[in-house]
Design an enzyme around this catalytic site. Structure first.
Site, short mmCIF file in Angstrom:
data_model
loop_
_atom_site.label_atom_id
_atom_site.label_comp_id
_atom_site.label_asym_id
_atom_site.label_seq_id
_atom_site.Cartn_x
_atom_site.Cartn_y
_atom_site.Cartn_z
N ASP A 167 0.83 -1.21 0.00
CA ASP A 167 0.00 0.00 0.00
C ASP A 167 0.86 1.26 0.00
O ASP A 167 0.65 2.19 -0.78
CB ASP A 167 -0.93 0.02 1.21
CG ASP A 167 -1.87 -1.18 1.23
OD1 ASP A 167 -1.95 -1.88 0.21
OD2 ASP A 167 -2.50 -1.41 2.27
N TYR A 217 -6.61 -10.97 9.09
CA TYR A 217 -5.40 -10.68 8.29
C TYR A 217 -4.19 -11.33 8.94
O TYR A 217 -3.41 -12.04 8.29
CB TYR A 217 -5.23 -9.16 8.20
CG TYR A 217 -4.08 -8.70 7.32
CD1 TYR A 217 -4.26 -8.53 5.95
CD2 TYR A 217 -2.83 -8.42 7.86
CE1 TYR A 217 -3.22 -8.10 5.14
CE2 TYR A 217 -1.79 -7.98 7.06
CZ TYR A 217 -1.99 -7.82 5.71
OH TYR A 217 -0.95 -7.39 4.91
#
Ligand code: GLA
Length: 376
Positions: A167, A217
């Site tokens: 990201d 996650y």
């Protein structure tokens, strides 16, 4: 500018302005922390920051998106749950201080149009815009790639979110009209022109906030580590089990030979997703470079199926959104993008058919899920 002056006082003199984008990932999901290939691209949506130095050792953070403001002494920059979103920029300050830099007082006002918790990297965007602004205003001398790495460390160490590098890299190293073909272990990358011919990418937001996202996650990360540990154990015991040190070092063919060494069926499926997805990224880049949109679309569909069935990070909302998109003949491929469990999906579809497509997807989704998605 007016809001900055209303919030912090003073005049407009010496206010500086910065911007960083959000991102989507075209393909290569849950690959960055496994050290393989990803293909994200930055968005037009992003985060603006207005910043002005102060004459003291205080930093003040405000946003046009949230009521909450934070004021901190710069000799004590610590994570504070009450500071909510402001912990992201605070983390940047702290990591820069840990690098030995002196950051003087400043006021900063953020303003963003990336929907929050939608998986479009609003957190990486606020990190990078802060890092870029402080680097410039205080002449710290970081290169862009160093700001990317620092921002990831801030998210990991200061905010306690165990994300990979994708990201921050996509947000910090994007280029207009291009995707980034990034190898997450070496950080070698190239910009690939996003020539989609008669097609376009529509971003579709489930409008389901990604609750539970973080624990799931981390669970997936740990499952990949466990799967890898079985293979590494077998590798040290036998010369016929040869690969480097990461799941993404294996080709799908090599994995087919070795998968029996992972005794747990769930772990085997997690590893299979990672290895096949990594391969799909390479194929997607080849498809993009040769203008083969049909193949790119098919790879997006395969990616979603793998994230749904093997990696299990989709859920009703993402699956409904993607299947409603795939149902429409103008769409040649669709998949979830980002961490999953809600957030956004993308659809590769005929450029001139967006309106009708949007109507159909919104109606079909609402019927199943009970509320509307947003399409960008
Ligand atoms: C989140 C993380 C990234 C990456 C993706 C899944 O967006 O922040 O590092 O792991 O999920 O591909």
């Amino acid at each position: 500018m007016n809001v900055f002056i209303q919030t912090f006082g003073g005049t407009g003199d010496e206010i500086r302005s910065f911007f960083t984008p959000g991102r989507i990932n075209i393909i290569g999901e849950h690959i960055d922390y496994n050290g393989g290939y990803v293909l994200p691209c930055s968005l037009k949506m992003g985060t603006h920051a207005l910043i002005r130095k102060r004459g003291d050792d205080t930093a003040r953070f405000a946003s046009t998106n949230f009521d909450l403001q934070a004021e901190i002494p710069l000799d004590d920059v610590a994570f504070d749950p009450a500071h909510d979103w402001a912990n992201y920029p605070k983390g940047i300050v702290r990591l820069m201080q840990d690098d030995g830099h002196t950051i003087g007082g400043f006021d900063i006002l953020f303003s963003g149009d990336i929907p929050n918790a939608a998986g479009l990297s609003s957190s990486a965007s606020i990190e990078l815009v802060t890092a870029t602004a402080l680097n410039d205003v205080f002449s710290l001398g970081y290169e862009p790639i160093e700001l990317v790495k620092l921002s990831q460390r801030a998210e990991n160490q200061f905010c306690g979110v165990n994300c990979g590098i994708m990201d921050q890299f996509a947000v910090g190293m994007g280029k207009d009209g291009h995707a980034i073909y990034l190898h997450c272990d070496t950080l070698d990358y190239k910009h690939v022109p996003l020539n989609l011919g008669g097609y376009t990418i529509v971003v579709m937001n489930t409008n389901k906030r990604r609750q539970l996202n973080e624990s799931k996650y981390n669970e997936r990360r740990s499952e990949c580590e466990q799967a890898l540990a079985f293979l590494l154990r077998a590798k040290s015991a036998s010369t016929s089990c040869q690969f480097d040190t990461k799941l993404t070092d294996l080709t799908p063919e090599a994995f087919a030979e070795l998968s029996h060494l992972i005794p747990d069926e769930t772990l085997r499926r997690r590893a299979r997703h990672v290895i096949q997805e990594n391969e799909r990224v390479k194929q997607a880049v080849a498809a993009l470079e040769s203008g083969d949109m049909e193949t790119l679309g098919e790879l997006l569909n395969q990616s979603h199926a793998s994230l749904r069935d093997d990696y299990e990070v989709t859920g009703l909302e993402l699956d409904t959104l993607v299947s409603e998109a795939q149902k429409n003949p103008v769409c040649i491929g669709a998949r979830m993008t980002g961490a999953g469990f809600g957030g956004c999906a993308i659809a590769l579809m005929k450029k001139d058919a967006v309106d009708g497509f949007a109507e159909g997807v919104i109606a079909g989704y609402e019927k199943v899920v009970g509320y509307a998605p947003s399409l960008y």
